[in-house]
Motif scaffolding. Sequence first.
Motif, PDB file in Angstrom:
ATOM      1  N   TYR A 105       0.869  -1.272   0.330  1.00 32.32           N
ATOM      2  CA  TYR A 105      -0.201  -0.411   0.285  1.00 32.32           C
ATOM      3  C   TYR A 105       0.828   1.518   0.501  1.00 32.32           C
ATOM      4  N   ASP A 106       0.404   2.622  -0.666  1.00 32.85           N
ATOM      5  CA  ASP A 106       0.848   3.546  -0.618  1.00 32.85           C
ATOM      6  C   ASP A 106       0.375   4.447   0.727  1.00 32.85           C
ATOM      7  N   THR A 107       0.954   3.831   1.714  1.00 31.60           N
ATOM      8  CA  THR A 107       0.057   5.116   3.108  1.00 31.60           C
ATOM      9  C   THR A 107       0.378   6.389   2.971  1.00 31.60           C
ATOM     10  N   ILE A 108      -0.648   7.217   2.913  1.00 32.28           N
ATOM     11  CA  ILE A 108      -0.692   8.481   3.500  1.00 32.28           C
ATOM     12  C   ILE A 108      -0.796   9.506   4.529  1.00 32.28           C
ATOM     13  N   GLU A 109      -1.686   8.861   5.311  1.00 30.66           N
ATOM     14  CA  GLU A 109      -1.611   8.643   6.692  1.00 30.66           C
ATOM     15  C   GLU A 109      -2.247   7.446   6.720  1.00 30.66           C
ATOM     16  N   MET A 110      -1.771   7.514   8.829  1.00 26.65           N
ATOM     17  CA  MET A 110      -2.439   6.242   9.966  1.00 26.65           C
ATOM     18  C   MET A 110      -2.694   6.981  11.180  1.00 26.65           C
ATOM     19  N   GLU A 111      -3.516   7.573  11.625  1.00 26.49           N
ATOM     20  CA  GLU A 111      -4.127   8.033  13.154  1.00 26.49           C
ATOM     21  C   GLU A 111      -4.583   6.658  14.074  1.00 26.49           C
ATOM     22  N   ALA A 112      -4.493   6.716  15.262  1.00 22.91           N
ATOM     23  CA  ALA A 112      -5.560   6.045  15.930  1.00 22.91           C
ATOM     24  C   ALA A 112      -5.446   7.105  17.008  1.00 22.91           C
ATOM     25  N   SER A 113      -6.807   5.987  17.590  1.00 20.98           N
ATOM     26  CA  SER A 113      -7.783   6.491  18.429  1.00 20.98           C
ATOM     27  C   SER A 113      -8.045   5.155  19.936  1.00 20.98           C
ATOM     28  N   ILE A 114      -7.849   5.791  20.753  1.00 19.91           N
ATOM     29  CA  ILE A 114      -8.166   4.317  21.909  1.00 19.91           C
ATOM     30  C   ILE A 114      -9.638   4.723  22.999  1.00 19.91           C
ATOM     31  N   PHE A 115     -10.531   4.061  22.920  1.00 21.84           N
ATOM     32  CA  PHE A 115     -11.653   3.961  24.009  1.00 21.84           C
ATOM     33  C   PHE A 115     -11.240   3.473  25.512  1.00 21.84           C
ATOM     34  N   THR A 116     -11.754   3.733  25.540  1.00 17.94           N
ATOM     35  CA  THR A 116     -12.391   2.846  27.293  1.00 17.94           C
ATOM     36  C   THR A 116     -12.192   1.295  26.945  1.00 17.94           C
TER      37      THR A 116
END
Length: 134
Positions: A98-109
């Motif tokens: 994959y030609d990755t542009i961006e990766m973001e993570a969010s954690i939940f409870t």
Amino acid sequence: WINMNIAEAFVEYMEDLSMGTLGSTIYINSVPQEAPDAVWWVVKSGGSPVRKNSTGERVKDYTLSIYYRDTDAEQVYELMQDFEEEINSKSCIQLDGYDTIEMEASIFTADQDLDNEDRVVGLMNVRISVYQNW
């Protein structure tokens, strides 16, 4: 041509970070009943086109749900936080195929595991933007 789907590419990234091994401590979509208490699993979803150029290239977003469970609630919290910081601290993590542009993570409870009261399950959503050139 993409050799693996986005979840498989993400699991390969997790393996490269020494977080576990597919089929033993990392699973895709579901965890077998005989799996150990401490496991990761990645739930995949389809991608959504974000932008399409007149020449055919496009940007597509994928969202993966990443779960971690263990009997040690503090360990769940620490590992999820460390992994979120790993993903969000890099300028651009490249996934194989994959030609990755961006990766973001969010954690939940984190919450108690419905299958076993002694386990805790943490959840993180990861949004992956990729460039596709047909």
